[in-house]
Enzyme design. Structure first.
Site, PDB file in Angstrom:
ATOM      1  N   CYS A 115      23.029  22.827 -33.587  1.00  0.00           N
ATOM      2  CA  CYS A 115      23.341  23.033 -32.176  1.00  0.00           C
ATOM      3  C   CYS A 115      23.759  24.493 -31.978  1.00  0.00           C
ATOM      4  O   CYS A 115      24.680  24.965 -32.647  1.00  0.00           O
ATOM      5  CB  CYS A 115      24.465  22.096 -31.753  1.00  0.00           C
ATOM      6  SG  CYS A 115      25.214  22.547 -30.171  1.00  0.00           S
ATOM      7  N   ASN A 149      15.459  32.609 -38.438  1.00  0.00           N
ATOM      8  CA  ASN A 149      14.008  32.534 -38.602  1.00  0.00           C
ATOM      9  C   ASN A 149      13.414  31.698 -37.471  1.00  0.00           C
ATOM     10  O   ASN A 149      13.847  30.563 -37.241  1.00  0.00           O
ATOM     11  CB  ASN A 149      13.645  31.868 -39.933  1.00  0.00           C
ATOM     12  CG  ASN A 149      12.143  31.812 -40.171  1.00  0.00           C
ATOM     13  OD1 ASN A 149      11.527  32.825 -40.492  1.00  0.00           O
ATOM     14  ND2 ASN A 149      11.562  30.641 -40.011  1.00  0.00           N
ATOM     15  N   GLU A 150      12.446  32.265 -36.756  1.00  0.00           N
ATOM     16  CA  GLU A 150      11.722  31.530 -35.710  1.00  0.00           C
ATOM     17  C   GLU A 150      12.648  30.681 -34.836  1.00  0.00           C
ATOM     18  O   GLU A 150      12.504  29.463 -34.725  1.00  0.00           O
ATOM     19  CB  GLU A 150      10.633  30.652 -36.341  1.00  0.00           C
ATOM     20  CG  GLU A 150       9.516  31.435 -36.974  1.00  0.00           C
ATOM     21  CD  GLU A 150       8.385  30.582 -37.495  1.00  0.00           C
ATOM     22  OE1 GLU A 150       7.262  31.100 -37.651  1.00  0.00           O
ATOM     23  OE2 GLU A 150       8.615  29.381 -37.768  1.00  0.00           O
ATOM     24  N   GLU A 313       4.697  37.492 -40.249  1.00  0.00           N
ATOM     25  CA  GLU A 313       4.021  36.414 -40.974  1.00  0.00           C
ATOM     26  C   GLU A 313       2.583  36.275 -40.491  1.00  0.00           C
ATOM     27  O   GLU A 313       2.289  36.388 -39.304  1.00  0.00           O
ATOM     28  CB  GLU A 313       4.725  35.066 -40.760  1.00  0.00           C
ATOM     29  CG  GLU A 313       6.087  34.927 -41.387  1.00  0.00           C
ATOM     30  CD  GLU A 313       6.648  33.514 -41.222  1.00  0.00           C
ATOM     31  OE1 GLU A 313       5.861  32.565 -41.027  1.00  0.00           O
ATOM     32  OE2 GLU A 313       7.886  33.360 -41.270  1.00  0.00           O
ATOM     33  N   TRP A 321      -0.257  23.148 -40.845  1.00  0.00           N
ATOM     34  CA  TRP A 321       0.352  22.275 -39.844  1.00  0.00           C
ATOM     35  C   TRP A 321      -0.570  21.997 -38.659  1.00  0.00           C
ATOM     36  O   TRP A 321      -0.201  21.286 -37.738  1.00  0.00           O
ATOM     37  CB  TRP A 321       1.655  22.888 -39.321  1.00  0.00           C
ATOM     38  CG  TRP A 321       1.500  24.237 -38.694  1.00  0.00           C
ATOM     39  CD1 TRP A 321       1.095  24.515 -37.424  1.00  0.00           C
ATOM     40  CD2 TRP A 321       1.722  25.491 -39.320  1.00  0.00           C
ATOM     41  NE1 TRP A 321       1.049  25.861 -37.218  1.00  0.00           N
ATOM     42  CE2 TRP A 321       1.448  26.496 -38.364  1.00  0.00           C
ATOM     43  CE3 TRP A 321       2.148  25.871 -40.597  1.00  0.00           C
ATOM     44  CZ2 TRP A 321       1.576  27.848 -38.658  1.00  0.00           C
ATOM     45  CZ3 TRP A 321       2.269  27.220 -40.867  1.00  0.00           C
ATOM     46  CH2 TRP A 321       1.973  28.180 -39.902  1.00  0.00           C
ATOM     47  N   GLU A 361       5.051  22.523 -46.816  1.00  0.00           N
ATOM     48  CA  GLU A 361       4.268  23.761 -46.778  1.00  0.00           C
ATOM     49  C   GLU A 361       3.605  24.077 -48.117  1.00  0.00           C
ATOM     50  O   GLU A 361       3.191  25.206 -48.351  1.00  0.00           O
ATOM     51  CB  GLU A 361       5.154  24.926 -46.321  1.00  0.00           C
ATOM     52  CG  GLU A 361       5.505  24.811 -44.846  1.00  0.00           C
ATOM     53  CD  GLU A 361       6.340  25.960 -44.305  1.00  0.00           C
ATOM     54  OE1 GLU A 361       6.212  26.257 -43.105  1.00  0.00           O
ATOM     55  OE2 GLU A 361       7.119  26.554 -45.073  1.00  0.00           O
ATOM     56  N   HIS A 364       0.180  25.422 -47.583  1.00  0.00           N
ATOM     57  CA  HIS A 364       0.037  26.634 -46.776  1.00  0.00           C
ATOM     58  C   HIS A 364      -0.350  27.784 -47.694  1.00  0.00           C
ATOM     59  O   HIS A 364       0.181  27.923 -48.791  1.00  0.00           O
ATOM     60  CB  HIS A 364       1.360  26.945 -46.073  1.00  0.00           C
ATOM     61  CG  HIS A 364       1.255  28.031 -45.042  1.00  0.00           C
ATOM     62  ND1 HIS A 364       1.154  29.361 -45.373  1.00  0.00           N
ATOM     63  CD2 HIS A 364       1.243  27.989 -43.689  1.00  0.00           C
ATOM     64  CE1 HIS A 364       1.087  30.086 -44.269  1.00  0.00           C
ATOM     65  NE2 HIS A 364       1.129  29.270 -43.235  1.00  0.00           N
TER      66      HIS A 364
END
Length: 684
Positions: A115, A149-150, A313, A321, A361, A364
């Site tokens: 949160c 991150n992201e 990236e 994905w 991943e 990936h």
């Protein structure tokens, strides 16, 4: 300049040695040298490893890897590891866990699982960032900080902490509950609030629901818009707290966090003001239009007024994905890497450098595949690109792009359009913006993608697609731009509401009515099977006398604007579909409907030509992309062939040296093999 401590285009990517035994590390470093990798992003998801309990910290693995990388000449983009909280934190402090749209409290799992208004999360994330900064502030490998991150990759949070924080946010924005009631038109359906404590978050338990096509519907757009703003600001506050923590100890080290292109949940224009450098993650599908990827690069570059950005990236081969995870064909990884550089990237970084052995991943793509050696197609291609980037050195660093066309892009406008109660679920803001960008891209005409707050004085043409929300001061800004001699284009469903989604009374397009010299009386929404026609009164606007249109048709009346095209069908046959209004020394075009792509591909280049805006090369063949980056008076022409077949590109008066081959390029044309790239240092 991003690359001051390592003056070349950085090459490397995300590296997770914390997921591997140490006997793998030295082998990785050996292969990094072979591939020309000189920057590694460390520590992205290592919070649980770094802090096994509330009071203990263990950075031994990170100390060792920082030293090893530096000894091998590899710099570090050091992440703060706060994108996934440890399990002990979720168990001991449940306030850190999010509550979903339907009011269910999440359990530990996934990532971005905190949160943003949890006191626990803020306390420990800032403490982690500060401990890292204290520890590595003088380490010679440290090049840049990577916060979290992201951000925003998980769902929004609807917990009690967020609800309380939302009320505080509203008090700061509006001051009084009466102002909130006016902004949201709460007299509708008897929703008048008497106290800020009456306000609850818009969710599946209150004002919102998930409607057709996964779109979030709401009874009160003003309330839901403010929640979107608040959620973006809440995550931004988390970022800023970590930013300040690392800057306290390393004021000279730049700070970033990786963005995600046209990511709807966060207002990146607002975020970019607090980033030293923009970085982003580029993951197009196999069939993503190349112009869309180009637009995303330009959008990211435009966040900080054209400053070069980091490609943080991309995948060396395939993603994992998407519904269909195709391999990048031979040459495509190199091509798409240079597409980023062509549009302003000063880094080429991958996720990931070594493939994970397990979890979601593990399939990936990576520079080092599961086979664990360098004898793979992907590694060979990565090594070849690494050698080329090494050869380029610092020639392109901090170079800029020049454009005379700007496309206005606004996140809050995007939110408002797609939670509007009509006129059609088919209206997608990014899709409509891309239609205009794609027409310019195909013609080889450079365009910046910028905020409505951007300085427009250097542009000759500004395109404001679907400017549904007109923010305070924007109409006056566009009027000033056109009065001074600029041209502006806006479209269907523009000028409807203000910043709180209240309709601007007095006729559409509201505050834009004077500028465009029109009145939109009604707005028709066409079914997907319905089409209308744009019938041109001026044959110079296109190669055909008429074009198809659909989705939305504004029924407009001229109030001084010259009618350039009319509708061909339905009860509004003969009403204006395209107008131009002389305003001061410039002109304002209004396109009242969404036309077929061919019309924009023919009209926009002609309009640009009338303003003296020329393509970068005389003719751009289909599948070919061109850009120019400039530095210290020297221009570098990028030519990229997105086709598998060879192509000849007419250069006109351009000539120079191909920096990748050292071969002269002259004679008025150049040939590129399939998926090939040329970077031509142009003769002055």
């Amino acid at each position: 300049m991003i690359n001051e401590k390592k003056p070349k285009i950085w090459y490397g990517g995300d590296y997770n040695p914390d997921q591997w035994e140490k006997d793998v590390w030295d082998e990785d470093l050996r292969m990094f040298k072979l591939a020309g990798i000189d920057v590694a992003t460390l520590n992205v998801f290592a919070w649980a490893k770094n802090q096994p309990d509330e009071d203990s910290y263990d950075f031994g693995w990170l100390d060792e890897m920082m030293d090893k990388l530096h000894a091998d000449g590899v710099g570090v983009c050091l992440a703060t590891s706060t994108a996934a909280h440890p399990a002990w934190m979720a168990r001991k402090y449940p306030d850190v866990l999010q509550v979903d749209f339907n009011g269910n409290k999440r359990k530990f799992g996934g990532r971005h699982n905190s949160c943003p208004n949890s006191p626990t999360f803020r306390k420990y994330s800032v403490r982690m960032a500060e401990k890292l900064a204290e520890r590595y502030k003088d380490h010679p490998a440290l090049l840049i900080w990577h916060i979290n991150n992201e951000y925003g990759g998980a769902g929004n949070c609807y917990c009690d902490n967020c609800e309380a924080a939302f009320r505080v946010w509203l008090k700061e924005r509006y001051g009084t509950i009466e102002a909130v009631n006016r902004a949201w038109n709460t007299a509708f359906w008897g929703h008048i609030f008497y106290d800020f404590e009456d306000i609850v978050l818009p969710s599946g338990r209150s004002e919102e629901w998930h409607g057709a096509n996964g779109r979030t519907e709401t009874n009160f757009q003003g309330l839901s818009l403010d929640y979107m703003r608040f959620h973006s600001d809440s995550l931004l506050d988390c970022y800023k707290l970590e930013y300040e923590a690392v800057k306290k100890h390393t004021p000279e080290i730049p700070v970033t966090t990786n963005l995600m292109g046209a990511f709807k949940k966060l207002d990146y224009h607002k975020w970019a003001k607090h980033m030293d450098v923009v970085s982003w993650d580029n993951y197009p599908r196999f069939d993503t239009p190349h112009s869309y990827t180009a637009m995303m690069h330009d959008l990211m570059r435009g966040l900080k007024a054209g400053q070069p950005f980091m490609l943080m990236e991309q995948t060396p081969s395939q993603q994992n994905w998407q519904p269909y995870n195709s391999l990048k064909r031979p040459g495509v990884m190199r091509l798409w890497s240079y597409q980023a550089v062509a549009r302003g990237a000063d880094t080429v970084l991958f996720f990931q450098l070594r493939r994970s052995v397990g979890a979601c991943e593990k399939y990936h793509g990576a520079v080092i595949e599961h086979v664990g050696h360098e004898h793979t197609r992907v590694f060979r291609e990565c090594a070849e690109l690494g050698a080329e980037l090494g050869k380029l050195g610092d020639k392109l660093l901090d170079s800029r792009m020049k454009a005379k066309v700007a496309i206005l892009f606004d996140w809050e406008n995007w939110w408002a359009i797609e939670m509007s109660s009509g006129p059609t679920i088919a209206l997608k803001y990014v899709t409509e913006a891309h239609k205009f960008y794609d027409a310019l891209y195909r013609a080889g005409i450079a365009a910046d993608v910028v905020s409505v707050e951007a300085d427009l004085s250097d542009y000759d043409l500004v395109i404001a697609p679907v400017m549904y929300m007109v923010k305070q001061g924007v109409a006056a800004k566009l009027e000033k731009f056109v009065e001074a001699g600029g041209s502006v284009i806006s479209t269907y469903f523009s000028g409807i509401v203000n910043e709180t989604d209240l309709v601007t009374l007095g006729g559409y397009p509201g505050e834009l009515r004077k500028l465009f010299g029109i009145w939109a009386e009604e707005i028709d929404a066409l079914l997907p099977t319905q089409r209308n026609r744009i019938v041109l009164s001026d044959n110079a606007l296109g190669s055909k006398p008429e074009y198809e249109c659909g989705m939305i048709c504004d029924l407009i009346h001229s109030e001084g604007a010259e009618v350039k095209a009319v509708y061909g069908d339905d009860f509004y046959r003969g009403m204006p579909a395209l107008t131009v209004n002389k305003f001061g020394a410039g002109e304002a075009w209004y396109l009242a409907t969404s036309p077929e792509a061919e019309f924009l591909q023919e009209w926009l280049p002609q309009l640009c030509a009338s303003r003296g805006i020329k393509p970068l090369v005389p003719a751009t063949p289909e599948g070919v992309e061109t850009t120019i980056r400039s530095k210290d008076g020297q221009d570098y022409l990028f030519i990229l062939n997105h086709k598998a077949d060879s192509v000849t590109v007419e250069l006109g008066e351009h000539s120079g040296i191909n920096l990748l081959t050292d071969v002269p390029v002259q004679g008025g044309s150049t040939e590129l093999a399939g998926y090939d790239v040329q970077i031509i240092k142009l003769e002055k």
